[in-house]
Design a protein around this motif. Structure first.
Motif: not given
Lengths: 453, 314
Positions: A84, A379-383, A417, B159, B164-165, B176-182
């Motif tokens: 994040y 998809g760019n999901a950081p998981q 960052r 981000t 987004y902001e 916080k947005i969950a990690a599996d969001a695209e």
């Protein structure tokens, strides 16, 4: 006719003249030497500046990456799983991003390596020369397509296709197309082998199954430690299992079957192995056909496209390596009574092995470094996908993160960052340097060995 | 072949030379560079077009590299106007002042963030809390919201964007947005993903809502020009032009920055789907956007607006 003597005479005169003109005055010689040295100098500067540029890139990236580690340390970056960067306070766990990059690259390798090597063999040894002249340039055109075009295709065509019902059908169809003939070939080969020495085949099958079992157990045990280790264990373990199987096949003899019983053993092998293989292929196929695909922008989508993008490199370089093996080895193999497939599998491919390795590494580096396609379609999901081999989950890669986060992350606005992106770039650069050195080393070691023998 | 190539080369050189000469010529008159948000980009582009049409000799260039980059450019002095879909952050202000740049905000238009889903999704409304729960991963299936049994596919802007902001500020409120969001890189990409994915949810600027996606009423309020302007719609934000100090009166920069106050400017803002900040002009030529729309729920607090305007966009 009449001009001939004159021409001859003139030629004679010309032939006589040069030695006198070749004598240079000291001054001219000095000037020429100076100009020569100057030319050498200019070329040296140009050459070394391109080499220096690499060092400079390394230096400047490292210079901006080091502050990140000073600020935040190593543990969070390499092992943390919460990404994040925009939150307050920010979190910079890049572990899922490493996994994403690794997963996508492995997926691309799974597509590009078998397909690319097979295509290279086909181009160099199987297709008629005339066809090859047309096919190779067309394959190389694949490398000329801009990556944003691939990305657009992945986002607009492939993603909707995958997430509709067709995606499942497509997956199952692809599995049947690849696994069906592959399994059939394997079964026929093994039952042929079993007709002569059944114990050897049993030992080989045992080694494969044992290897897979050990890997699964190791994987479940390592899963509690970290996904990265599981992936590495599998990546290292599968070739090891293959190698062990080959050794077992070469060394375990067992009694040979009498001539009159061979037909029976072959039939039994075909039925038993064929039945098992069919069950496995059918089971996996129906499993794939029933998988729910929530989103089309996922690791699979990107792996397919990256595999396609790596293909021209893999094909081109491996084909060159196969060509370099030379006519003598091929003719020698034929002379010893080998068939074409025996010649290819037993002689040409092992001889070109180092070149093929280098081709694979080069192709995969293209996949690791690719940005646009990944940014558009992964998809760019950081998981970390659950389970780790779930290619149907969206993932985020190092390159896409650098590209996507760069805008807001200026040294004007935020420090960590901004620097974290350089830390990622440094990791990427290190990986690609390591790969480059590895491929160089493989080629050189192979050349050395060949010369030694 | 070679002849043709050299001919083309010559032509290209001529064009470049001519272009260079032209740029030099107008540089004496005025050259205004705009950079920043992709959301404000269409406004800046339309303003630039309008201004260049009425003031030949003035050259306005518009870049769309994100709000953060816009601020960066203004601070570094590489653009005259930074377009931003959020207000400047503390750190940006601090950096600007340190560099002798004093940012002044011109709120040129209003924008509502529409929560969009696939048109086939039967959901008819959503609350901010529900949207937040979806994005934090607390709600994972449309079934839980009275929809079909399908896993919710969460699409977010990167981000790096003002969109987004704004979403983070108005909806996530620190969670916080969950990690599996695209994450995708533009409003257009969100729209593309949502209209091709039946189980998707996303958020885009009101100006980008169009056919192919369904904008959901949030807390019972349909996102329309009227509800955004009155402040009824909960996810709305002003869009800014930032300049270094207030532009000197009468300059091209001043006129460009105040174009939004003129009737023509308001017309432009409306025509590309945003909401003017000033007096709401009577609607004209709005028919093309009023198709397949349901009337918005009447709210007592809403200002009296012409009925044609009270309709949401299709």
């Amino acid at each position: 006719m009449s001009s001939r003597p004159t021409t001859l005479a003139r030629d004679g005169a010309r032939r006589l003249a040069p030695p006198r003109r070749l004598l240079l005055s000291d001054r001219t010689r000095r000037v020429q030497r100076l100009v020569g040295a100057l030319g050498h100098g200019v070329l040296l500067v140009i050459t070394s500046s391109s080499a220096l540029a690499v060092l400079f890139i390394f230096y400047f990236i490292a210079r901006d990456a080091v502050p990140f580690f000073q600020l935040r340390g190593f543990a969070e970056f390499f092992a943390g799983s919460a990404w994040y960067p925009a939150a307050n306070p920010p979190q910079f766990g890049a572990y899922p991003i490493f996994i994403g990059s690794l997963l996508v690259t492995l997926g691309a390798a799974a597509l590009a390596v078998p397909l690319g090597v097979a295509a290279a063999v086909c181009l160099s040894d199987i297709l008629p020369f005339g066809v090859r002249q047309y096919v190779k340039p067309v394959i190389e055109v694949l490398a000329a397509i801009p990556s944003v075009a691939y990305g657009f295709f992945a986002l607009v065509v492939l993603a909707p296709l995958l997430q509709s019902g067709h995606g499942r059908t497509l997956l199952a169809a692809a599995w049947w197309c690849v696994a069906g003939p592959g399994a059939a070939l394997l079964v026929v080969l093994l039952s042929d082998l079993a007709a002569e020495r059944p114990v050897r085949v049993l030992a080989m099958l045992g080694t494969v199954l044992g290897g897979l079992m050990v890997l699964t157990l190791l994987g479940t045990w390592l899963a509690s430690v970290g996904t990265l280790l599981v992936i590495l264990a599998w990546v290292a373990g599968l070739p090891l299992t293959g190698w062990a199987t080959a050794r077992v096949g070469a060394h375990v003899g067992g009694p040979s079957v009498p001539e009159r019983r061979r037909g029976l053993v072959r039939l039994a092998g075909l039925v038993l192995l064929g039945g098992t293989a069919a069950a496995i292929v059918w089971g996996v196929g129906s499993r794939l056909g029933g998988l729910p695909i929530d989103t089309g922008t996922n690791a699979l989508n990107v792996a397919l496209i990256l595999g396609l993008m790596a293909l021209p490199t893999v094909i081109s370089v491996s084909e060159d390596a196969l060509q370099a093996v030379g006519r003598e080895l091929r003719e020698g193999a034929y002379a010893l009574g080998a068939t074409r497939s025996e010649m290819l599998i037993g002689v040409v491919i092992p001889a070109a092995g180092s070149g093929i390795c280098a081709a694979v590494i080069l192709g995969l580096m293209r996949a690791v470094g690719e940005t646009m396609v990944v940014w558009m379609a992964s998809g760019n999901a950081p998981q970390v996908p659950q389970p780790w081999y779930n290619l149907l989950a969206p993932v985020r890669t190092l390159t896409a993160t650098i590209a996507g986060e760069m805008g807001e992350a200026d040294h004007v606005t935020g420090s960590a960052r901004y620097h974290v992106l350089f830390a990622m770039a440094l990791v990427l650069l290190t990986i690609s340097f390591a790969c480059n050195f590895l491929s160089e080393w493989i080629v050189r070691a192979a050349a050395h060995r060949r010369r030694g023998r | 072949m070679r002849g043709m190539r050299s001919w083309v080369c010559g032509l290209a050189t001529a064009i470049v030379l001519a272009g260079g000469a032209a740029a030099q010529e107008t540089a004496d008159k005025a050259k205004i560079e705009i950079d920043g948000s992709t959301t404000v980009g269409p406004i800046a582009k339309a303003f630039a077009q309008e201004y260049m049409a009425t003031h030949p000799g003035v050259n306005v260039t518009v870049g769309e590299s994100g709000s953060g980059n816009g601020a960066k450019s203004l601070i570094n002095g590489t653009c005259a106007i930074a377009t931003m879909s959020r207000f400047m952050k503390d750190a940006e202000f601090k950096a600007a002042v340190e560099k002798g740049v004093f940012p002044v905000a011109h709120p040129v238009a209003l924008d509502g963030l529409a929560i969009v889903v696939h048109p086939s999704n039967p959901i008819t409304g959503i609350t901010i809390d529900q949207v937040r729960d979806i994005y934090t991963g607390k709600l994972t299936n449309w079934k839980e919201l009275g929809g079909p049994d399908a896993k919710i596919v969460k699409i977010s802007r990167d981000t790096n964007s003002g969109t987004y902001e704004s979403f983070d500020h108005f909806v996530m409120q620190g969670q916080k947005i969950a990690a599996d969001a695209e994450y995708v890189g533009s409003n257009g990409a969100i729209k593309q993903r949502v209209q091709s994915t039946p189980a998707a949810i996303g958020f885009i600027g009101l100006g980008f809502v169009g056919r192919g996606v369904k904008a959901l009423p949030v807390n019972g309020v349909q996102p329309t020009n009227a509800t955004v302007q009155s402040g009824l719609y909960p996810i709305a934000r002003p869009l800014y032009f930032f300049t270094n100090g207030y532009p000197a009166m009468g300059t091209h920069l001043h006129q460009l920055c105040t174009l939004y106050l003129t009737p023509k400017g308001q017309e432009i803002i409306e025509s590309i789907g945003f909401v003017p900040v000033t007096h709401y002009p009577p609607a004209g030529g709005d028919a093309d956007r009023a198709e397949d729309a349901e009337p918005a729920p009447a709210k007592p607090a809403a200002p009296p607006a012409p009925p044609a305007v009270d309709k949401p966009k299709g």
